[in-house]
Design a protein around this motif. Structure first.
Motif, short mmCIF file in Angstrom:
data_model
loop_
_atom_site.label_atom_id
_atom_site.label_comp_id
_atom_site.label_asym_id
_atom_site.label_seq_id
_atom_site.Cartn_x
_atom_site.Cartn_y
_atom_site.Cartn_z
N MET A 96 0.86 -1.18 0.00
CA MET A 96 0.00 0.00 0.00
C MET A 96 0.90 1.23 0.00
SD MET A 96 -2.82 1.18 2.87
CE MET A 96 -3.98 -0.12 2.42
N SER A 97 0.55 2.23 -0.77
CA SER A 97 1.38 3.43 -0.81
C SER A 97 1.35 4.12 0.55
CB SER A 97 0.88 4.40 -1.89
OG SER A 97 -0.30 5.05 -1.46
N PRO A 98 2.47 4.70 0.97
CA PRO A 98 2.50 5.41 2.26
C PRO A 98 1.44 6.51 2.35
CG PRO A 98 4.73 5.05 1.47
CD PRO A 98 3.81 4.65 0.36
N ASP A 99 1.20 7.21 1.22
CA ASP A 99 0.21 8.29 1.24
C ASP A 99 -1.18 7.76 1.55
OD1 ASP A 99 2.08 10.22 0.71
OD2 ASP A 99 1.77 10.18 -1.47
N THR A 100 -1.51 6.60 0.98
CA THR A 100 -2.81 5.99 1.27
C THR A 100 -2.88 5.52 2.71
OG1 THR A 100 -3.05 5.23 -1.03
CG2 THR A 100 -4.40 4.13 0.64
N ALA A 101 -1.81 4.89 3.17
CA ALA A 101 -1.80 4.36 4.54
C ALA A 101 -1.83 5.46 5.58
CB ALA A 101 -0.56 3.49 4.73
N ARG A 102 -1.23 6.62 5.28
CA ARG A 102 -1.23 7.72 6.24
C ARG A 102 -2.64 8.23 6.54
NH1 ARG A 102 3.31 9.54 2.97
NH2 ARG A 102 5.26 8.95 4.03
N ASN A 103 -3.54 8.03 5.59
CA ASN A 103 -4.92 8.48 5.79
C ASN A 103 -5.76 7.46 6.57
OD1 ASN A 103 -4.60 10.93 4.36
ND2 ASN A 103 -4.83 9.85 2.40
N ILE A 104 -5.15 6.33 6.92
CA ILE A 104 -5.83 5.31 7.71
C ILE A 104 -5.16 5.25 9.07
CG2 ILE A 104 -6.53 2.89 7.85
CD1 ILE A 104 -6.07 2.72 4.81
N LYS A 105 -5.81 5.77 10.09
CA LYS A 105 -5.19 5.80 11.41
C LYS A 105 -5.07 4.39 11.98
CE LYS A 105 -6.24 10.48 12.92
NZ LYS A 105 -6.78 11.32 14.02
N PRO A 106 -3.96 4.09 12.64
CA PRO A 106 -3.81 2.75 13.25
C PRO A 106 -4.94 2.43 14.22
CG PRO A 106 -1.74 3.96 13.29
CD PRO A 106 -2.79 4.94 12.88
N GLU A 107 -5.31 1.17 14.26
CA GLU A 107 -6.40 0.76 15.15
C GLU A 107 -6.18 -0.70 15.56
OE1 GLU A 107 -11.29 0.91 15.24
OE2 GLU A 107 -10.26 0.75 13.32
N GLY A 108 -6.44 -0.99 16.83
CA GLY A 108 -6.33 -2.37 17.29
C GLY A 108 -4.93 -2.92 17.21
N THR A 109 -3.92 -2.07 17.51
CA THR A 109 -2.52 -2.51 17.39
C THR A 109 -2.18 -3.55 18.45
OG1 THR A 109 -1.95 -0.33 16.51
CG2 THR A 109 -0.13 -1.73 17.26
N LEU A 110 -1.62 -4.68 18.02
CA LEU A 110 -1.33 -5.82 18.90
C LEU A 110 0.16 -6.11 19.04
CD1 LEU A 110 -4.05 -8.29 17.55
CD2 LEU A 110 -4.21 -6.84 19.57
N THR A 111 0.96 -5.72 18.06
CA THR A 111 2.36 -6.14 18.05
C THR A 111 3.24 -5.02 17.51
OG1 THR A 111 3.91 -7.81 17.19
CG2 THR A 111 2.03 -7.25 15.79
N LEU A 112 4.44 -4.94 18.06
CA LEU A 112 5.42 -3.92 17.68
C LEU A 112 6.81 -4.53 17.79
CD1 LEU A 112 5.50 -0.22 18.84
CD2 LEU A 112 7.54 -1.63 19.04
N ASP A 113 7.66 -4.26 16.80
CA ASP A 113 9.04 -4.77 16.87
C ASP A 113 9.98 -3.77 16.22
OD1 ASP A 113 10.90 -6.70 17.72
OD2 ASP A 113 10.98 -7.60 15.73
N ARG A 114 11.05 -3.43 16.92
CA ARG A 114 12.07 -2.52 16.42
C ARG A 114 13.20 -3.33 15.78
NH1 ARG A 114 14.15 2.77 18.24
NH2 ARG A 114 12.67 2.83 19.96
N ARG A 115 13.67 -2.88 14.61
CA ARG A 115 14.73 -3.60 13.90
C ARG A 115 16.05 -3.48 14.66
NH1 ARG A 115 15.25 -2.02 7.73
NH2 ARG A 115 16.67 -0.43 8.55
N PHE A 116 16.95 -4.43 14.45
CA PHE A 116 18.19 -4.50 15.22
C PHE A 116 19.08 -3.27 15.06
CE2 PHE A 116 19.21 -6.34 11.09
CZ PHE A 116 20.45 -5.79 10.79
N ASP A 117 18.95 -2.53 13.95
CA ASP A 117 19.78 -1.34 13.75
C ASP A 117 19.13 -0.08 14.33
OD1 ASP A 117 17.72 -0.93 11.96
OD2 ASP A 117 18.98 -0.82 10.18
N ASP A 118 17.94 -0.23 14.91
CA ASP A 118 17.20 0.87 15.54
C ASP A 118 16.73 1.94 14.56
OD1 ASP A 118 17.10 -0.04 18.15
OD2 ASP A 118 18.98 0.91 18.74
#
Length: 326
Positions: A23-45
């Motif tokens: 999905m293009s970032p511009d399209t995704a930016r117009n959809i606010k996050p909802e029901g977030t269950l998982t988060l992971d930071r990459r090893f290089d931060d």
């Protein structure tokens, strides 16, 4: 025209079978996050990823918290895990049959055969092995290319909730309605009934030293059953039980130094390695995703409302990406 149709038919099933599309970032930016269950930071931060009930996998810059890339899946995203050495590889599990290894650079997706979906996924310490613990009560071990190496069954088909690799051994701790310690040969070394009440263990994590692990359970506050944060030796001996969380402990993470433990529950809390509470948020929320940076200075959290928050280790809020209103 006939040849064009053949080409289209051969190409289209790739996105359908793999169940995700860019999905293009511009399209995704117009959809606010909802029901977030998982988060992971990459090893290089440099980047982090989040996913949840809205079926969108979002990848953000960790520097300015701007959305870089997004993928639309066909089922809720239950868990994600960055490869510990290759910054272009992210494992994704969902609530359906769309589970696999996503290659960020070219958007390729290697499907893993997990028909019932999985809540837990993690790479081992060197990234040569991937483990999933699924909704059918199966632990599956895969190589880095997505080939199934081993399936570890138990006596029932109750769902697993969490798993974690030992920091330098091919040893797994997994949890569901109990806690199990298993290795990659398929041997289950220990089955732990963590309390007399029947309440699930939603999260397990090894301490970075590998000397012990912690677990957080569901509890049942409405029935007077306290939520438990528990510390265990590698042989399954209970070290300590800590109370203080009113809601279930949905997630927990050690910083790399092993000095701080963060838990996601009714409040976001930070403890020391001995289970002493150091900081907690004043506001109650439905906290889920959680991960430290690799310098042990800051931590990202994600709530079910979709809010993504950056904190320092003293529990001071630094930055927010707002999700949908609760």
């Amino acid at each position: 025209m006939k040849y064009l149709l053949i080409i289209l038919i051969s190409v289209l099933p790739f996105s359908l079978v793999n169940g995700q599309r860019v999905m293009s970032p511009d399209t995704a930016r117009n959809i606010k996050p909802e029901g977030t269950l998982t988060l992971d930071r990459r090893f290089d931060d440099e980047v982090f990823a989040v996913g949840g009930d809205d079926k969108l996998l979002r990848i953000y810059s960790a520097g300015n918290m701007q959305l870089l890339k997004a993928y639309a899946f066909t089922a809720m995203i239950r868990n994600i895990s960055w490869h510990p050495q290759n910054k272009n590889i992210l494992a994704v599990t969902t609530g359906g049959n769309v589970n696999g290894i996503l290659h960020i650079e070219d958007n390729a997706f290697t499907q893993l055969d997990i028909p019932d979906g999985a809540r837990a996924v993690s790479w081992n310490f060197n990234g040569q092995l991937l483990a999933t613990a699924d909704n059918a009560g199966l632990i599956k071990i895969w190589n880095a290319k997505g080939a199934l190496l081993r399936t570890i069954k138990k006596q029932d088909e109750n769902s697993y909730f969490s798993l974690d690799w030992h920091p330098f051994k091919n040893l797994l701790v997994v949890s569901g309605d109990d806690i199990r310690i298993a290795d990659t040969t398929g041997i289950t070394h220990k089955v732990i009934k963590h309390r007399k009440e029947n309440t699930g263990v939603l999260a397990v994590r090894w301490h970075p030293s590998g000397d012990f692990f912690v677990s957080g359970d569901y509890g049942q506050a409405e029935e007077g059953i306290a939520t438990l944060l528990q510390f265990w030796k590698t042989d399954g001996t209970l070290i300590k039980t800590v109370k203080g969380s009113k809601g279930e402990i949905r997630n927990l993470e050690w910083d790399l130094s092993g000095q701080y433990l963060a838990t996601a529950s009714d409040r976001f809390r930070i403890w020391d390695r001995n289970g002493k509470l150091l900081n907690e948020t004043k506001e109650e929320n439905s906290w889920w995703g959680i991960d430290w940076d690799h310098k042990s200075n800051m931590i990202l959290t994600a709530g079910f409302s979709g809010d993504i928050m950056l904190w320092n280790k003293e529990g001071k809020l630094l930055q927010v990406i707002r999700g949908k209103a609760k």
